[in-house]
Design a protein around this motif. Structure first.
Motif, short mmCIF file in Angstrom:
data_model
loop_
_atom_site.label_atom_id
_atom_site.label_comp_id
_atom_site.label_asym_id
_atom_site.label_seq_id
_atom_site.Cartn_x
_atom_site.Cartn_y
_atom_site.Cartn_z
N ALA A 36 -4.08 -2.94 9.28
CA ALA A 36 -3.05 -3.80 9.87
C ALA A 36 -3.52 -4.35 11.22
CB ALA A 36 -1.75 -3.01 10.05
N ARG A 52 6.58 -8.13 14.04
CA ARG A 52 7.22 -8.80 12.90
C ARG A 52 7.05 -7.98 11.63
NH1 ARG A 52 5.04 -13.40 15.39
NH2 ARG A 52 3.25 -13.41 13.97
N TRP A 53 5.87 -7.42 11.43
CA TRP A 53 5.64 -6.59 10.25
C TRP A 53 6.51 -5.33 10.29
CZ3 TRP A 53 -0.26 -7.48 10.85
CH2 TRP A 53 -0.61 -8.63 10.13
N GLN A 54 6.71 -4.78 11.47
CA GLN A 54 7.56 -3.60 11.57
C GLN A 54 8.99 -3.92 11.17
OE1 GLN A 54 10.14 -2.62 13.74
NE2 GLN A 54 10.15 -0.45 13.15
N ARG A 56 9.88 -6.52 9.17
CA ARG A 56 9.94 -6.97 7.77
C ARG A 56 8.66 -6.56 7.04
NH1 ARG A 56 11.02 -13.10 7.31
NH2 ARG A 56 11.50 -12.44 5.19
N PRO A 57 8.51 -5.27 6.76
CA PRO A 57 7.25 -4.79 6.16
C PRO A 57 7.00 -5.29 4.75
CG PRO A 57 8.89 -3.05 6.21
CD PRO A 57 9.45 -4.18 7.02
N ALA A 61 2.79 -12.68 5.14
CA ALA A 61 2.51 -13.26 6.46
C ALA A 61 1.49 -14.38 6.31
CB ALA A 61 1.98 -12.19 7.42
N PRO A 144 2.46 -8.53 1.67
CA PRO A 144 3.09 -7.59 2.60
C PRO A 144 2.19 -6.38 2.85
CG PRO A 144 4.60 -8.22 0.84
CD PRO A 144 3.26 -8.74 0.45
N LEU A 145 2.37 -5.77 4.01
CA LEU A 145 1.64 -4.54 4.31
C LEU A 145 2.18 -3.38 3.47
CD1 LEU A 145 0.72 -6.31 6.70
CD2 LEU A 145 0.82 -4.26 8.11
#
Length: 209
Positions: A36, A52-54, A56-57, A61, A144-145
């Motif tokens: 990440a 942002r990833w936290q 909306r994981p 992106a 997504p992550l």
């Protein structure tokens, strides 16, 4: 967690969602914490990207190409053949994703500029769809992550280090040529089988290259 991230204004654990114990939900390859950080380094504001990833994981992106990585965008069946060759006979691959029916192979910066010319020099031809190359000035959508399922964008080979090895144009040229030969050989086998004359036992091999 790295020191530079602790020093920023991020009071929460930015990677908590990457350590979800319910692994059965995640059938696709999953990005690690280091992976990440590598993806975020392709943005102008890495900490903002991680935030942002936290939040909306499970959301894809958009990342810029050219500085941290280039992307070679191929038809998925041909891409699978390329991956087979890279892992069976070559050095392996960098991160690989699937998005909107295409396979995205992450490559070393500069690959997007050089690979098309190398393919022309090899007389790549029309045997397989020509790869699309994304480099400086381009952006790609990455999965997504923490994917929720395998029906949407997903990682086949997920980033797992801060500095993943990325194939350059020569390596991907080799994989393209090897995959194209596999396609040509399959065409010959189908042609021979379909044109067999059971009476004369004569086979049409006119499509052999």
């Amino acid at each position: 967690m790295t020191t530079w991230l602790r020093d920023e204004t991020t009071p929460y654990d930015i990677f908590r969602f990457l350590r979800d114990p319910d692994e059965e939900r995640h059938q696709a390859a999953r990005v690690t914490e280091d992976g990440a950080l590598w993806l975020a380094s392709a943005t102008a504001r890495p900490c903002a990207a991680l935030a942002r990833w936290q939040e909306r994981p499970a959301a894809p992106a958009v990342l810029s190409c050219g500085r941290v990585f280039d992307v070679v965008n191929v038809e998925p069946i041909f891409g699978r053949r390329m991956l087979d060759r890279l892992w069976a006979e070559g050095p392996g691959s960098g991160p690989v994703a699937v998005h909107r029916g295409r396979m995205l192979l992450f490559a070393a910066p500069g690959t997007a500029q050089r690979l098309p010319a190398l393919l022309d020099w090899e007389e790549y031809g029309d045997a397989v769809p020509r790869p699309l190359c994304h480099g400086t000035g381009d952006a790609v959508t990455v999965p997504p992550l923490a994917p929720q399922d395998t029906s949407g964008p997903r990682w086949l080979v997920a980033p797992d280090t801060r500095r993943p090895w990325l194939p350059g144009p020569e390596v991907l040229l080799w994989a393209c040529v090897r995959a194209a030969r596999m396609v040509s050989a399959a065409d010959v086998r189908v042609s021979i089988f379909a044109s067999a004359d059971p009476d004369a036992n004569v086979y049409d091999v006119s499509r052999r290259r």
